[in-house]
Motif scaffolding. Structure first.
Motif, PDB file in Angstrom:
ATOM      1  N   SER A  11      56.201  -8.110  17.529  1.00 45.35           N
ATOM      2  CA  SER A  11      56.470  -9.176  18.240  1.00 45.35           C
ATOM      3  C   SER A  11      55.179  -9.684  19.528  1.00 45.35           C
ATOM      4  O   SER A  11      55.154 -11.040  19.126  1.00 45.35           O
ATOM      5  CB  SER A  11      57.724  -9.682  18.289  1.00 45.35           C
ATOM      6  OG  SER A  11      58.470  -8.961  16.869  1.00 45.35           O
TER       7      SER A  11
ATOM      8  N   ALA B  89      61.209 -13.636  16.290  1.00 44.27           N
ATOM      9  CA  ALA B  89      61.512 -11.999  17.260  1.00 44.27           C
ATOM     10  C   ALA B  89      62.387 -12.546  18.400  1.00 44.27           C
ATOM     11  O   ALA B  89      63.309 -11.922  18.915  1.00 44.27           O
ATOM     12  CB  ALA B  89      60.194 -11.624  17.515  1.00 44.27           C
TER      13      ALA B  89
ATOM     14  N   LYS C  17      56.891 -15.727  15.990  1.00 43.29           N
ATOM     15  CA  LYS C  17      57.080 -15.012  17.349  1.00 43.29           C
ATOM     16  C   LYS C  17      58.979 -16.033  17.796  1.00 43.29           C
ATOM     17  O   LYS C  17      59.684 -15.392  18.185  1.00 43.29           O
ATOM     18  CB  LYS C  17      56.276 -15.354  18.624  1.00 43.29           C
ATOM     19  CG  LYS C  17      56.772 -17.331  18.598  1.00 43.29           C
ATOM     20  CD  LYS C  17      55.544 -17.623  19.573  1.00 43.29           C
ATOM     21  CE  LYS C  17      53.935 -17.145  19.210  1.00 43.29           C
ATOM     22  NZ  LYS C  17      52.945 -17.992  20.142  1.00 43.29           N
TER      23      LYS C  17
END
Length: 383
Positions: A307, A183, A180
């Motif tokens: 994501s 992203a 994450k």
């Protein structure tokens, strides 16, 4: 002294074996992953509009409130770090309330949390299913039964994982937190490149950041509340303080790493959004990150919905981990059935507590939908 075992003579059985208890298996990197994974959910990808909306689209004030909210959250997390260092017990606020205010407030807190926190996990599981199934159905809505089956599958997979191995759960958390943050890095770096590239309209937006209408005090307070909500989860480390290696060192160090990192990423991502989109476009967008990706990287825009699903999965894993420790702590104090204070004999994880909280969350998923659950746990106190 060997960590993870009791050395009190009262805790030694007749056979000479130490009493079963949680082991100190969570290190610095694991702690950072759990804090970041809990704070950063789908919100920063989907709808980081509350602060901007209540700031009356004033870019300068919105960014100032994002920073101030992060600093207030950092101060709160440092206070919790002091508590966790002095009282390294499982259960987070429950343990602190019980010690500071007594059993009755702690009892009310644990039973409120037993209902609201699984509802929050159920909503996360359904939101994950929403994003994970939608690409397979195109413009058509995914069937409710498919989303609920996937939500239950994810919920129980994580429940079993957390009940079997702390190290495996921590590894999963670290991996999904890295994904994450990668992203978010794509969004942040993309915005910086465009801003440095000198997009005239974007530069003007930041040069005249405070030129828009100034919000009233009540609107600033509402925007500030939205910002604080976005940083929610900074307290999660105290739920697992009993399992932290060298807590007097790692708890403060973990907090000082994780929360400032989130502040920096939140600011960079919001700047990136404002570089590509106008404030009005951000406020009106259903999924800001998706709109951003369609403008900047349309050929690989599918990365953003993926994501979001990854981010929700990591947040769900972290939430389930901490909830198991809360139920375990409540059971140890006699506020929940004694069964939930038992540990897995092979891995010393609170498996019965994990099964209990996962079952409650599953009960919420079956008859409910995402909007109903969001209204439910958002309305009730104790979340």
């Amino acid at each position: 002294m060997e960590e993870g075992k009791s050395h009190d003579p009262k805790d030694v059985t007749k056979k000479g074996k130490s009493k079963m208890q949680l082991k100190r298996n969570i290190g610095y990197i694991d702690g950072v992953s759990f804090i970041i994974g809990t704070i950063v959910g789908a919100g920063i990808f989907v709808s980081p509009t509350g602060v901007l909306k209540h700031s009356l689209l004033n870019v300068g004030i919105a960014l100032t409130i994002w920073t101030a909210s992060g600093l207030v959250s950092l101060m709160g997390s440092l206070c919790y770090a002091e508590l966790g260092t002095a009282l390294p017990f499982s259960g987070g606020e429950y343990s602190h309330i019980k010690r500071g205010l007594g059993s009755l407030p702690a009892f009310v807190f644990i039973w409120t949390s037993t209902v609201t926190k699984p509802a929050s996990n159920a909503a996360r599981a359904l939101l994950f299913a929403e994003y994970a199934t939608q690409p397979f159905y195109g413009i058509c809505p995914a069937p409710e039964v498919v989303k609920k089956c996937l939500a239950l599958a994810v919920l129980w997979s994580l429940g079993i994982l957390n009940g079997r191995s702390v190290k495996m759960a921590a590894w999963v958390q670290t991996v999904f937190t890295l994904l994450k943050m990668m992203a978010l890095s794509v969004i942040a770096v993309g915005g910086i490149v465009l801003l440095v590239g000198g997009r005239r309209e974007s530069l003007a937006r930041f040069e005249d950041a405070f030129s828009s209408e100034i919000p009233s005090a009540s609107q600033v307070a509402e925007a500030f509340f939205q910002g604080l909500y976005a940083y929610g989860g900074w307290w999660s480390l105290n739920y697992m303080a009993e399992e932290m290696k060298n807590p007097s060192r790692n708890i403060p160090l973990t907090v000082m790493t994780a929360v400032p990192a989130v502040i920096v990423f939140y600011l960079l991502v919001n700047i990136s959004y404002l570089t590509v989109l106008t404030p009005k476009e951000i406020v009106s967008s259903v999924a800001v990150a998706v709109t951003w990706a369609d403008r900047v990287i349309p050929s690989v825009a599918w990365i953003i919905p993926l994501s979001v699903a990854v981010s929700i999965f990591g947040a769900l894993n972290s939430s389930m981990f901490t909830l198991g420790r809360l139920s375990y702590a409540g059971s140890q104090s006699g506020h929940l059935p004694v069964l939930m204070s038992m540990l897995n004999v092979h891995s010393c994880t609170p498996a019965p507590a994990m099964i209990f909280s996962t079952t409650i969350a599953s009960i919420f998923i079956i008859p409910s939908d995402l909007i109903m659950l969001t209204n439910y746990f958002g309305f009730l106190p104790g979340l």
